[in-house]
Enzyme design. Structure first.
Site, PDB file in Angstrom:
ATOM      1  CG  ASN A 130      74.761 -37.870  29.015  1.00  0.00           C
ATOM      2  OD1 ASN A 130      74.479 -38.951  28.256  1.00  0.00           O
ATOM      3  ND2 ASN A 130      76.036 -38.759  29.254  1.00  0.00           N
ATOM      4  CG  ASP A 190      55.929 -40.740  26.335  1.00  0.00           C
ATOM      5  OD1 ASP A 190      55.411 -39.987  25.046  1.00  0.00           O
ATOM      6  OD2 ASP A 190      54.636 -41.575  26.862  1.00  0.00           O
ATOM      7  NE  ARG A 204      76.670 -47.425  22.791  1.00  0.00           N
ATOM      8  CZ  ARG A 204      76.094 -47.970  23.844  1.00  0.00           C
ATOM      9  NH1 ARG A 204      75.441 -47.002  25.074  1.00  0.00           N
ATOM     10  NH2 ARG A 204      76.669 -48.823  24.330  1.00  0.00           N
ATOM     11  CD  GLU A 227      69.996 -36.818  22.629  1.00  0.00           C
ATOM     12  OE1 GLU A 227      70.060 -38.117  22.759  1.00  0.00           O
ATOM     13  OE2 GLU A 227      68.598 -36.151  22.288  1.00  0.00           O
ATOM     14  CG  HIS A 243      74.779 -38.605  24.035  1.00  0.00           C
ATOM     15  ND1 HIS A 243      73.940 -39.645  24.302  1.00  0.00           N
ATOM     16  CD2 HIS A 243      73.555 -38.384  22.494  1.00  0.00           C
ATOM     17  CE1 HIS A 243      72.842 -39.821  24.340  1.00  0.00           C
ATOM     18  NE2 HIS A 243      72.631 -38.785  23.309  1.00  0.00           N
ATOM     19  CB  ILE A 244      80.300 -38.361  27.068  1.00  0.00           C
ATOM     20  CG1 ILE A 244      80.083 -38.036  27.915  1.00  0.00           C
ATOM     21  CG2 ILE A 244      81.744 -38.076  26.500  1.00  0.00           C
ATOM     22  CD1 ILE A 244      80.563 -38.428  28.819  1.00  0.00           C
ATOM     23  CB  SER A 245      80.915 -41.808  22.932  1.00  0.00           C
ATOM     24  OG  SER A 245      79.841 -41.816  23.087  1.00  0.00           O
ATOM     25  NE  ARG A 248      80.305 -45.720  21.482  1.00  0.00           N
ATOM     26  CZ  ARG A 248      79.717 -46.121  23.139  1.00  0.00           C
ATOM     27  NH1 ARG A 248      79.306 -45.157  23.496  1.00  0.00           N
ATOM     28  NH2 ARG A 248      79.535 -47.591  23.427  1.00  0.00           N
ATOM     29  NE  ARG A 307      79.351 -47.903  31.779  1.00  0.00           N
ATOM     30  CZ  ARG A 307      78.747 -47.587  30.472  1.00  0.00           C
ATOM     31  NH1 ARG A 307      79.093 -46.035  29.900  1.00  0.00           N
ATOM     32  NH2 ARG A 307      78.439 -48.175  29.426  1.00  0.00           N
ATOM     33  CE1 TYR A 357      79.874 -43.351  26.911  1.00  0.00           C
ATOM     34  CE2 TYR A 357      81.420 -44.924  27.826  1.00  0.00           C
ATOM     35  CZ  TYR A 357      80.051 -44.653  27.287  1.00  0.00           C
ATOM     36  OH  TYR A 357      79.245 -45.334  26.639  1.00  0.00           O
ATOM     37  CG  HIS A 387      70.502 -46.071  22.509  1.00  0.00           C
ATOM     38  ND1 HIS A 387      70.439 -44.395  21.890  1.00  0.00           N
ATOM     39  CD2 HIS A 387      71.186 -46.106  23.430  1.00  0.00           C
ATOM     40  CE1 HIS A 387      71.524 -44.772  21.762  1.00  0.00           C
ATOM     41  NE2 HIS A 387      72.268 -44.878  23.112  1.00  0.00           N
ATOM     42  N   PRO A 395      72.107 -43.815  33.395  1.00  0.00           N
ATOM     43  CG  PRO A 395      70.485 -45.822  32.659  1.00  0.00           C
ATOM     44  CD  PRO A 395      70.628 -44.532  32.282  1.00  0.00           C
ATOM     45  CG  ASN A 396      75.970 -48.078  33.315  1.00  0.00           C
ATOM     46  OD1 ASN A 396      75.909 -48.745  34.619  1.00  0.00           O
ATOM     47  ND2 ASN A 396      75.267 -48.633  32.888  1.00  0.00           N
TER      48      ASN A 396
END
Length: 145
Positions: free
Chosen positions: A75, A88, A112, A99, A101-103, A108, A19, A24, A81, A11-12
């Protein structure tokens, strides 16, 4: 025939570049896709990028990957979280999972710091900006060697 890698974004991430650029960056999801396509070719792989704001659609794509992909780069964004369901689904996938993650999520908010997806991931890239996708693709190439 090249091995297919599914790159799943949660999402997002469709708003990447618009954003919270201070977190990001200014690169877009189209930039991520172009970068991944380039690195995949270097590694002798092929890739397909997917993005959804809907948990069920991400799960359906993971199920599809069981038949069509050799590996998954994911991602999961905020679902990292919260989603036991995505964990599953990933547990039904037999190939490697990385996996991204950009940040740097561990710098944070405390919520997170926990990832359900990490319980399945063969590697985790965090804090490299969109360059984490390239690192993940190169590592995927090494894993699938």
């Amino acid at each position: 025939m090249t091995k297919m890698i599914y790159i799943l974004n949660g999402p997002n991430l469709n708003l990447l570049g618009k954003r919270q650029p201070e977190i990001y960056g200014s690169d877009t999801l189209a930039d991520v896709e172009a970068q991944c396509q380039s690195v995949a070719r270097e590694c002798g792989l092929d890739c397909a990028l997917f993005q959804s704001n809907h948990e069920g659609q991400i799960i359906d794509t993971i199920h599809e990957a069981r038949e069509k992909a050799a590996g998954i780069i994911i991602n999961p964004a905020a679902y990292t979280h919260t989603s036991v369901a995505i964990l599953d689904a990933l547990n039904t996938f037999e190939g490697p999972v990385i996996e991204v993650h950009i940040s740097q999520v561990h710098k944070r908010e405390a919520f997170r710091h926990h990832s359900y997806v990490s319980l399945r991931a063969d590697a985790v890239m965090a804090g490299f900006g969109i360059g984490g996708y390239s690192l993940a693709m190169r590592h995927m190439g090494a894993l699938l060697g």
